[in-house]
Design an enzyme around this catalytic site. Sequence first.
Site, PDB file in Angstrom:
ATOM      1  N   ASP A   9       4.218  -2.130  12.028  1.00  0.00           N
ATOM      2  CA  ASP A   9       5.408  -2.790  11.650  1.00  0.00           C
ATOM      3  C   ASP A   9       5.266  -3.991  11.199  1.00  0.00           C
ATOM      4  O   ASP A   9       5.038  -4.938  11.758  1.00  0.00           O
ATOM      5  CB  ASP A   9       6.240  -2.622  13.113  1.00  0.00           C
ATOM      6  CG  ASP A   9       7.550  -3.563  13.153  1.00  0.00           C
ATOM      7  OD1 ASP A   9       8.385  -3.419  14.001  1.00  0.00           O
ATOM      8  OD2 ASP A   9       8.059  -3.812  11.815  1.00  0.00           O
ATOM      9  N   ILE A  10       5.843  -4.172   9.849  1.00  0.00           N
ATOM     10  CA  ILE A  10       5.933  -5.597   9.074  1.00  0.00           C
ATOM     11  C   ILE A  10       6.337  -6.627   9.814  1.00  0.00           C
ATOM     12  O   ILE A  10       6.061  -7.899   9.603  1.00  0.00           O
ATOM     13  CB  ILE A  10       6.025  -5.221   7.622  1.00  0.00           C
ATOM     14  CG1 ILE A  10       5.540  -6.476   6.649  1.00  0.00           C
ATOM     15  CG2 ILE A  10       7.702  -5.029   7.600  1.00  0.00           C
ATOM     16  CD1 ILE A  10       6.090  -5.854   4.964  1.00  0.00           C
ATOM     17  N   ASN A  23      17.674  -4.185  -1.320  1.00  0.00           N
ATOM     18  CA  ASN A  23      18.368  -3.497  -2.487  1.00  0.00           C
ATOM     19  C   ASN A  23      19.335  -4.802  -3.402  1.00  0.00           C
ATOM     20  O   ASN A  23      18.904  -5.931  -2.897  1.00  0.00           O
ATOM     21  CB  ASN A  23      19.625  -2.665  -1.771  1.00  0.00           C
ATOM     22  CG  ASN A  23      20.434  -3.409  -0.993  1.00  0.00           C
ATOM     23  OD1 ASN A  23      20.923  -4.468  -1.013  1.00  0.00           O
ATOM     24  ND2 ASN A  23      20.565  -2.890   0.184  1.00  0.00           N
ATOM     25  N   GLY A  31      16.140   1.125   6.422  1.00  0.00           N
ATOM     26  CA  GLY A  31      14.843   1.330   6.237  1.00  0.00           C
ATOM     27  C   GLY A  31      14.036  -0.059   6.706  1.00  0.00           C
ATOM     28  O   GLY A  31      14.541  -0.774   7.834  1.00  0.00           O
ATOM     29  N   ASP A  33      14.292  -2.931   5.341  1.00  0.00           N
ATOM     30  CA  ASP A  33      15.166  -3.987   5.066  1.00  0.00           C
ATOM     31  C   ASP A  33      15.976  -4.230   6.384  1.00  0.00           C
ATOM     32  O   ASP A  33      16.246  -5.160   6.917  1.00  0.00           O
ATOM     33  CB  ASP A  33      16.220  -3.676   3.916  1.00  0.00           C
ATOM     34  CG  ASP A  33      17.005  -4.666   3.423  1.00  0.00           C
ATOM     35  OD1 ASP A  33      17.910  -4.251   2.491  1.00  0.00           O
ATOM     36  OD2 ASP A  33      17.013  -5.605   3.932  1.00  0.00           O
ATOM     37  N   SER A 122      10.106   1.182  -2.411  1.00  0.00           N
ATOM     38  CA  SER A 122      10.583   2.202  -3.019  1.00  0.00           C
ATOM     39  C   SER A 122      10.060   3.581  -2.776  1.00  0.00           C
ATOM     40  O   SER A 122      10.531   4.494  -3.184  1.00  0.00           O
ATOM     41  CB  SER A 122      10.455   2.124  -4.522  1.00  0.00           C
ATOM     42  OG  SER A 122      11.151   1.320  -4.944  1.00  0.00           O
ATOM     43  N   THR A 123       9.316   3.824  -1.745  1.00  0.00           N
ATOM     44  CA  THR A 123       8.724   5.139  -1.464  1.00  0.00           C
ATOM     45  C   THR A 123       9.628   5.648  -0.119  1.00  0.00           C
ATOM     46  O   THR A 123       9.321   6.917   0.302  1.00  0.00           O
ATOM     47  CB  THR A 123       7.279   4.922  -0.744  1.00  0.00           C
ATOM     48  OG1 THR A 123       7.343   4.454   0.344  1.00  0.00           O
ATOM     49  CG2 THR A 123       6.390   4.487  -1.840  1.00  0.00           C
ATOM     50  N   GLY A 124      10.723   4.873   0.254  1.00  0.00           N
ATOM     51  CA  GLY A 124      11.368   5.594   1.332  1.00  0.00           C
ATOM     52  C   GLY A 124      12.793   6.170   0.663  1.00  0.00           C
ATOM     53  O   GLY A 124      12.849   6.992  -0.147  1.00  0.00           O
ATOM     54  N   TYR A 126      14.281   4.952  -1.834  1.00  0.00           N
ATOM     55  CA  TYR A 126      14.426   5.093  -3.372  1.00  0.00           C
ATOM     56  C   TYR A 126      13.658   6.252  -3.761  1.00  0.00           C
ATOM     57  O   TYR A 126      13.510   6.256  -5.197  1.00  0.00           O
ATOM     58  CB  TYR A 126      14.063   3.861  -3.687  1.00  0.00           C
ATOM     59  CG  TYR A 126      15.210   2.642  -3.629  1.00  0.00           C
ATOM     60  CD1 TYR A 126      16.403   3.176  -3.034  1.00  0.00           C
ATOM     61  CD2 TYR A 126      14.895   1.273  -4.057  1.00  0.00           C
ATOM     62  CE1 TYR A 126      17.477   2.256  -2.998  1.00  0.00           C
ATOM     63  CE2 TYR A 126      16.043   0.353  -4.064  1.00  0.00           C
ATOM     64  CZ  TYR A 126      17.517   0.812  -3.446  1.00  0.00           C
ATOM     65  OH  TYR A 126      18.349  -0.150  -3.456  1.00  0.00           O
TER      66      TYR A 126
HETATM   67  N1  APR Z   1       7.520  -1.682   8.700  1.00  0.00           N
HETATM   68  C1  APR Z   1       6.738  -1.454   7.524  1.00  0.00           C
HETATM   69  N2  APR Z   1       7.090  -0.402   6.574  1.00  0.00           N
HETATM   70  C2  APR Z   1       8.438  -0.048   7.238  1.00  0.00           C
HETATM   71  C3  APR Z   1       9.059  -0.136   8.233  1.00  0.00           C
HETATM   72  C4  APR Z   1       8.580  -1.228   8.903  1.00  0.00           C
HETATM   73  N3  APR Z   1       9.244  -1.797  10.213  1.00  0.00           N
HETATM   74  N4  APR Z   1      10.187   0.394   8.216  1.00  0.00           N
HETATM   75  C5  APR Z   1      10.215   1.378   7.247  1.00  0.00           C
HETATM   76  N5  APR Z   1       9.095   1.156   6.364  1.00  0.00           N
HETATM   77  C6  APR Z   1       8.530   1.722   5.188  1.00  0.00           C
HETATM   78  C7  APR Z   1       8.959   3.094   5.040  1.00  0.00           C
HETATM   79  O1  APR Z   1       8.431   4.043   5.883  1.00  0.00           O
HETATM   80  C8  APR Z   1       8.739   3.020   3.582  1.00  0.00           C
HETATM   81  O2  APR Z   1       7.341   3.780   3.362  1.00  0.00           O
HETATM   82  O3  APR Z   1       9.016   1.057   4.238  1.00  0.00           O
HETATM   83  C9  APR Z   1       8.882   1.836   3.102  1.00  0.00           C
HETATM   84  C10 APR Z   1       9.970   1.771   1.928  1.00  0.00           C
HETATM   85  O4  APR Z   1      11.131   2.444   2.687  1.00  0.00           O
HETATM   86  P1  APR Z   1      12.663   2.006   2.610  1.00  0.00           P
HETATM   87  O5  APR Z   1      12.660   0.957   3.648  1.00  0.00           O
HETATM   88  O6  APR Z   1      13.494   3.095   2.734  1.00  0.00           O
HETATM   89  O7  APR Z   1      12.869   1.120   0.966  1.00  0.00           O
HETATM   90  P2  APR Z   1      12.869   1.667  -0.263  1.00  0.00           P
HETATM   91  O8  APR Z   1      12.542   3.167  -0.597  1.00  0.00           O
HETATM   92  O9  APR Z   1      12.490   0.714  -1.274  1.00  0.00           O
HETATM   93  O10 APR Z   1      14.563   1.749  -0.296  1.00  0.00           O
HETATM   94  C11 APR Z   1      15.220   0.820  -0.446  1.00  0.00           C
HETATM   95  O11 APR Z   1      16.577   1.494   1.278  1.00  0.00           O
HETATM   96  O12 APR Z   1      16.716   0.432   3.378  1.00  0.00           O
HETATM   97  C12 APR Z   1      17.380   0.468   2.194  1.00  0.00           C
HETATM   98  O13 APR Z   1      18.435  -1.631   2.073  1.00  0.00           O
HETATM   99  C13 APR Z   1      17.503  -1.053   1.652  1.00  0.00           C
HETATM  100  O14 APR Z   1      18.806   0.007  -0.241  1.00  0.00           O
HETATM  101  C14 APR Z   1      17.587  -0.294  -0.064  1.00  0.00           C
HETATM  102  C15 APR Z   1      16.563   0.861   0.056  1.00  0.00           C
END
Ligand code: APR
Length: 175
Positions: A9-10, A23, A31, A33, A122-124, A126
């Site tokens: 967990d970052i 975003n 996610g 964020d 961007s791998t979640g 997005y």
């Molecule tokens: N620690 C580390 N990595 C995490 C955590 C955490 N606590 N929670 C989620 N992740 C990972 C996800 O598993 C994924 O591999 O972060 C990566 C990015 O995924 P997202 O958070 O969905 O971000 P992204 O794909 O860049 O989309 C951004 O999603 O959450 C919204 O506000 C954000 O609109 C923006 C969009």
Amino acid sequence: MKIEVMTGDITTLEVDAIVNAANCGLLGGGGVDGAIHRAAGKELFEECLKLVERLPEHRGYTGQAYLTKAGRLPCKYVIHTPGPVYRDGKHGEPELLAACYENSLRRAEEMRCTSIAFPCISTGVYGYPKEEAARIALKTVQAFSPVSLQRVVFCCFGAGDEAIYRRIINDESIM
Ligand code: APR
């Protein structure tokens, strides 16, 4: 610069700066964020409000990186970078994703950070393909010439992501 890969967990990492996959609104979301804002508390939201106020159009741009203090997190700074929404890889997504990493490294250097942690931007939500995104991330970080940065941590959230990073590092002796 030492490159590390881990699963975790970052929001718990005691590095100088953690990067937030934000975003363009820069005021939180889901996610990572959402996790960062929940852990950092309202102080981070207030920091982001001040940041957005200062920006010309009161919003961020994909590929850019914006630094704030970190509220209640154990790190010193959060670097918010809106990643590209993946379409087909032919609409500038690779260049914009690389810019997220490059500009985040620059923001960290401006504050003389010695360590920084990235999520898999961007791998979640997005939808960026994980392997392509990891290659871009590793290539961009490896090509960067640091002044203060000594340690870069790729903080994956799932073991599958960590395995992808490790495979690329081993296959391409990118180190
Ligand atoms: N620690 C580390 N990595 C995490 C955590 C955490 N606590 N929670 C989620 N992740 C990972 C996800 O598993 C994924 O591999 O972060 C990566 C990015 O995924 P997202 O958070 O969905 O971000 P992204 O794909 O860049 O989309 C951004 O999603 O959450 C919204 O506000 C954000 O609109 C923006 C969009």
